[in-house]
Motif scaffolding. Structure first.
Motif, short mmCIF file in Angstrom:
data_model
loop_
_atom_site.label_atom_id
_atom_site.label_comp_id
_atom_site.label_asym_id
_atom_site.label_seq_id
_atom_site.Cartn_x
_atom_site.Cartn_y
_atom_site.Cartn_z
N LEU A 36 0.82 -1.21 0.00
CA LEU A 36 0.00 0.00 0.00
C LEU A 36 0.86 1.26 0.00
O LEU A 36 0.48 2.29 -0.56
N ALA A 37 1.99 1.19 0.66
CA ALA A 37 2.91 2.32 0.76
C ALA A 37 4.26 1.77 1.21
O ALA A 37 4.36 0.64 1.69
N ALA A 38 5.29 2.58 1.05
CA ALA A 38 6.63 2.14 1.45
C ALA A 38 7.50 3.35 1.71
O ALA A 38 7.14 4.49 1.37
N ILE A 39 8.63 3.10 2.33
CA ILE A 39 9.67 4.12 2.40
C ILE A 39 10.95 3.53 1.83
O ILE A 39 11.22 2.32 1.96
N HIS A 40 11.69 4.37 1.13
CA HIS A 40 12.97 3.97 0.57
C HIS A 40 14.08 4.55 1.42
O HIS A 40 14.09 5.75 1.70
N VAL A 41 15.00 3.69 1.84
CA VAL A 41 16.14 4.08 2.67
C VAL A 41 17.39 3.86 1.84
O VAL A 41 17.79 2.72 1.59
N GLY A 42 18.00 4.94 1.41
CA GLY A 42 19.08 4.83 0.43
C GLY A 42 20.42 4.38 0.97
O GLY A 42 21.29 3.96 0.20
N THR A 43 20.63 4.45 2.29
CA THR A 43 21.96 4.16 2.84
C THR A 43 22.15 2.70 3.24
O THR A 43 23.21 2.34 3.74
N THR A 44 21.14 1.86 3.03
CA THR A 44 21.26 0.45 3.38
C THR A 44 22.06 -0.28 2.30
O THR A 44 21.97 0.05 1.11
N GLY A 45 22.81 -1.30 2.71
CA GLY A 45 23.58 -2.07 1.74
C GLY A 45 23.81 -3.49 2.20
O GLY A 45 23.18 -3.96 3.16
N VAL A 46 24.70 -4.18 1.53
CA VAL A 46 25.07 -5.55 1.89
C VAL A 46 26.57 -5.71 1.78
O VAL A 46 27.24 -5.00 1.01
N CYS A 47 27.10 -6.62 2.58
CA CYS A 47 28.53 -6.93 2.50
C CYS A 47 28.77 -8.31 3.10
O CYS A 47 27.84 -8.99 3.54
#
Length: 410
Positions: free
Chosen positions: A138-149
């Motif tokens: 229905l809705a979301a927020i985008h968090v740009g600083t998340t990553g993987v390692c």
């Protein structure tokens, strides 16, 4: 006076223990550090058995250690991986509301992210599809600083950097007893070796409360192990997920729910759920250690958790025992998934500190006693925050020794 073998003993060779050793050698060159790890190599438990997510810090109470250290640690972890050639990627992530009842909590996360200094963007259904065409919400927020390692590789690199600076890392060194004197701390390992130091750091993770008691300290909590079980998408269906997709978490729990994680190897991990483990290193239902299980069952906090959260626990247990139930949880985010698309992946165990009244400790917990620093609660996002945690622990132990201030890690 008996000669000392080193200045600081660090018990535990996970990412926090190795980061602490590294921080000490950088802050006070010449300080003799020895890391004792019971396994044959680093990062064999919490560090090496998670989804590899570099967390942004959006979930955590403003001002808490988790909020401060995760936000700072995420940027430092990306920089560290880039400088040392460790596989990583800043992918960003979506936190998706699939029911109207979740919308207030989603909006609360937007506010919390802004209070923690984390850039977030609110999305509607069409914008969700721009990032993740197969995800529905229905809705979301985008968090740009998340990553993987690869946190295991990070821990191994920190160990090597500490060793290059003069630290010693001893594998296969299980600590059996700890003795204290006004001027020193002594540790005996399983093979009978005795090591003496001016100070000790307890970074024993799943066993940190037991190590604290070995040292004669009352930790005021107990580690209750929760197993997190994962599946992964079959390779032919991995294209269903582009990056990281999370549900809106239940604020009553430190667990983030079943989420979708495209890792650095291109595979997509799905999970974890959270069920009680029958051993501190109980990575499967058939792994039972009666003495450890009896200790968990005898702890009043365990029963108080069960009484308070039995409905939540029953749902997690059902998803553990039924692949169909687990698939249904995934389909809330990814409707096109079927049970045949999921294959079992290795599980992890979360070292969750629980107070006697049944409260799940929500923040990192670091305590001190004469000549000892105990890290008593450092589950996720501790891997993300390991560099600032290591500096904080190093600062405390070096103040005990009068050895100077901690410089920033690079």
């Amino acid at each position: 006076m008996t000669a000392l073998d080193c200045d600081v003993l660090v018990i535990g060779g996970g990412i926090v223990g190795m980061s602490t050793a590294y921080a000490i050698t950088r802050a006070a060159p010449g300080t003799r550090v020895t890391v004792l790890e019971k396994e044959a190599g680093p990062a064999r438990h919490q560090t090496g058995r998670n989804s590899g997510v570099i967390h942004s810090g959006i979930y955590y109470r403003p001002g808490s250690l988790k909020a401060r250290f995760a936000a700072r640690g995420a940027a430092e972890m990306v920089k560290f991986c880039a400088e040392h050639g460790i596989p990583h990627e800043v992918t960003g992530k979506l936190i998706v509301a699939t029911e109207r009842s979740e919308l207030p909590r989603l909006h609360g996360l937007v506010q919390r992210g802004r209070e923690n200094g984390i850039p977030v963007r609110e999305l509607g259904p069409a914008q969700i599809a721009e990032y993740e065409p197969w995800v529905r919400g229905l809705a979301a927020i985008h968090v740009g600083t998340t990553g993987v390692c690869d946190f295991g590789a990070v821990a191994a690199r920190l160990a090597r950097l500490a060793q290059d600076a003069g630290a010693s890392v001893r594998y296969g060194a299980r600590v059996r007893t700890i003795g204290r004197r006004p001027s020193a701390v002594a540790v005996r390992t399983a093979d009978g070796t005795v090591l003496r130091a001016r100070a000790l750091v307890n970074c024993a993770g799943l066993h940190c409360d037991r190590v604290a008691r070995l040292a004669g300290d009352d930790p005021g909590m107990r580690i209750v192990p929760f197993r997190g079980e994962y599946y992964e998408l079959v390779p032919s269906r991995a294209s269903l997920v582009n990056g990281l997709v999370y549900p809106v978490p239940d604020p009553a729990f430190p667990f983030l729910g079943v989420h979708l994680t495209r890792g650095i190897d291109g595979g997509v991990h799905i999970g974890p759920n959270a069920v009680p483990a029958l051993a501190r290193e109980g990575y499967a239902w058939h792994t039972v250690r009666p003495q450890e299980l009896a200790g968990t069952l005898a702890y009043p906090g365990s029963w108080r958790i069960a009484r308070r959260h039995w409905r939540y626990g029953a749902g997690e247990l059902r998803r553990s025992l039924s692949k169909r139930a687990f698939t249904d949880a995934v389909r809330r985010l990814l409707p096109d998934v079927t049970a045949d698309d999921l294959i079992a992946a290795p599980a992890g165990v979360r070292a969750q500190a629980v107070l006697p009244d049944g409260t799940l400790v929500d923040d990192f917990l670091i305590s001190q006693s004469p000549r000892i620093v105990h890290v008593l609660n450092a589950p996720s996002p501790a891997a993300t925050a390991s560099l600032p945690i290591g500096r904080e622990v190093a600062r405390r132990v070096l103040e005990t020794l009068g050895a100077g201030r901690v410089r920033g890690a690079r």
